[in-house]
Design an enzyme around this catalytic site. Structure first.
Site, mmCIF file in Angstrom:
data_model
loop_
_atom_site.group_PDB
_atom_site.id
_atom_site.type_symbol
_atom_site.label_atom_id
_atom_site.label_comp_id
_atom_site.label_asym_id
_atom_site.label_seq_id
_atom_site.Cartn_x
_atom_site.Cartn_y
_atom_site.Cartn_z
ATOM 1 N N GLY A 46 -1.348 -5.211 3.756
ATOM 2 C CA GLY A 46 -0.605 -4.156 4.510
ATOM 3 C C GLY A 46 -0.745 -2.842 3.581
ATOM 4 N N GLN A 51 1.172 5.667 1.424
ATOM 5 C CA GLN A 51 0.345 5.173 0.178
ATOM 6 C C GLN A 51 -1.101 5.835 0.024
ATOM 7 O OE1 GLN A 51 1.017 1.047 1.124
ATOM 8 N NE2 GLN A 51 0.535 0.903 -1.180
ATOM 9 N N CYS A 91 1.708 -4.924 -5.086
ATOM 10 C CA CYS A 91 1.616 -3.585 -4.249
ATOM 11 C C CYS A 91 0.198 -2.823 -4.495
ATOM 12 C CB CYS A 91 2.767 -2.746 -4.495
ATOM 13 S SG CYS A 91 2.761 -0.920 -3.574
ATOM 14 N N LEU A 92 -0.655 -2.303 -3.590
ATOM 15 C CA LEU A 92 -1.531 -1.664 -3.894
ATOM 16 C C LEU A 92 -1.507 -0.362 -4.803
ATOM 17 C CD1 LEU A 92 -3.627 -2.195 -0.606
ATOM 18 C CD2 LEU A 92 -3.748 -3.635 -2.483
ATOM 19 N N HIS A 133 8.531 -4.408 2.920
ATOM 20 C CA HIS A 133 7.866 -3.693 1.868
ATOM 21 C C HIS A 133 7.239 -2.413 2.400
ATOM 22 C CE1 HIS A 133 5.252 -4.095 -1.797
ATOM 23 N NE2 HIS A 133 4.547 -3.053 -1.184
ATOM 24 N N GLU A 134 6.558 -2.621 3.591
ATOM 25 C CA GLU A 134 5.861 -1.405 3.945
ATOM 26 C C GLU A 134 6.764 -0.249 4.534
ATOM 27 O OE1 GLU A 134 3.085 -1.112 3.028
ATOM 28 O OE2 GLU A 134 2.552 -3.251 2.592
ATOM 29 N N HIS A 137 8.095 1.919 1.745
ATOM 30 C CA HIS A 137 7.021 2.870 1.426
ATOM 31 C C HIS A 137 7.337 4.020 2.259
ATOM 32 C CE1 HIS A 137 4.540 1.415 -1.483
ATOM 33 N NE2 HIS A 137 4.115 0.232 -0.748
HETATM 34 O O1 K1U Z 1 1.971 -2.071 0.408
HETATM 35 C C1 K1U Z 1 0.973 -2.654 -0.240
HETATM 36 O O2 K1U Z 1 0.771 -1.948 -1.226
HETATM 37 C C2 K1U Z 1 0.337 -3.886 0.232
HETATM 38 C C3 K1U Z 1 0.883 -5.108 -0.344
HETATM 39 C C4 K1U Z 1 1.723 -5.778 0.709
HETATM 40 C C5 K1U Z 1 2.515 -7.018 0.296
HETATM 41 C C6 K1U Z 1 2.231 -8.011 -0.670
HETATM 42 C C7 K1U Z 1 2.914 -9.127 -0.774
HETATM 43 C C8 K1U Z 1 4.140 -8.934 -0.664
HETATM 44 C C9 K1U Z 1 4.683 -7.673 0.224
HETATM 45 C C10 K1U Z 1 3.909 -6.922 0.538
HETATM 46 C C11 K1U Z 1 -0.525 -5.844 -0.733
HETATM 47 O O3 K1U Z 1 -1.166 -6.240 0.119
HETATM 48 S S1 K1U Z 1 -0.590 -6.415 -2.286
HETATM 49 C C12 K1U Z 1 -2.051 -7.407 -2.394
HETATM 50 C C13 K1U Z 1 -1.872 -8.716 -1.966
HETATM 51 O O4 K1U Z 1 -0.927 -9.222 -1.759
HETATM 52 C C14 K1U Z 1 -3.225 -9.560 -1.586
HETATM 53 C C15 K1U Z 1 -4.396 -9.145 -1.667
HETATM 54 C C16 K1U Z 1 -5.376 -10.005 -1.283
HETATM 55 C C17 K1U Z 1 -5.449 -11.342 -0.413
HETATM 56 C C18 K1U Z 1 -3.745 -11.822 -0.288
HETATM 57 C C19 K1U Z 1 -2.747 -10.808 -0.780
HETATM 58 ZN ZN ZN Z 2 3.369 -1.360 -1.564
#
Ligand code: K1U
Ligand code: ZN
Length: 167
Positions: A46, A51, A91-92, A133-134, A137
């Site tokens: 996401g 972000q 979270c990225l 979560h998004e 943000h």
């Molecule tokens: O909002 C963001 O920063 C994105 C975030 C979204 C998220 C992940 C987990 C739970 C709630 C919301 C991410 O994508 S973090 C990276 C991640 O979860 C992932 C990366 C590669 C493969 C699978 C998952």
């Molecule tokens: Zn996030």
């Protein structure tokens, strides 16, 4: 298309509240393409416009294993929230930190798609978690702010150490 830099916590720009998109234009669609490319490259499931320092209500999500099920949410609103569930989130904008957060386990969201059409979606599991979560943000809230102050202090210290070590 372009890869966009992702703002890292605790940057204060992550606390800005995003404004509604008044009209979905070709510029909006270009931004959505760049956001999707940035999310897939990260890699993530996401990304909210906040972000990448764009303070408009735009979110892209793809929780599929095949990375071919992109959902675009413009001006998303949570209409219904049911039950609670704990799950691990990342979270990225908070690299390397994974923590358990409690959220609703079933939701209904209304948004516009990239053509400006209004749709409603019911979700559970990872998609429901990711949508909440998004949307957080877009409201200027980072997932670690669901945790205790002690945990938040420890996370900030860990990120500071990570940054020192990568310099
Ligand atoms: O909002 C963001 O920063 C994105 C975030 C979204 C998220 C992940 C987990 C739970 C709630 C919301 C991410 O994508 S973090 C990276 C991640 O979860 C992932 C990366 C590669 C493969 C699978 C998952
Ligand atoms: Zn996030």
């Amino acid at each position: 298309m372009a890869l966009l830099p992702i703002i890292k916590y605790p940057d204060p720009r992550l606390h800005k509240v995003a404004k509604p998109v008044a009209a979905v234009t070709e510029n909006t669609r270009k931004l959505i393409r760049d956001m999707s490319e940035t999310m897939y490259a990260a890699p993530g499931i996401g990304l909210a416009a906040t972000q990448i320092d764009v303070h408009e209500q735009i979110v892209v999500i793809d929780v599929s294993e095949t990375h071919d099920d992109l959902i675009v949410f413009i001006n998303p609103v949570l209409l219904e929230l049911e039950g609670t569930e704990e799950s691990e989130e990342g979270c990225l904008s908070v690299p390397g930190i994974y923590e358990t957060v409690t959220r609703a386990n079933r939701i209904k969201v209304q948004a516009q798609n990239e053509s400006g059409e209004i749709f409603q979606l019911e979700a559970d599991g990872l998609l429901a978690v990711c949508i909440q979560h998004e949307i957080d943000h877009l409201h200027g809230k980072v997932f670690v702010e669901h945790l205790s102050h002690l945990k938040q202090t420890r996370i900030r210290a860990k990120l500071k150490k990570q940054r020192r070590e990568t310099l």
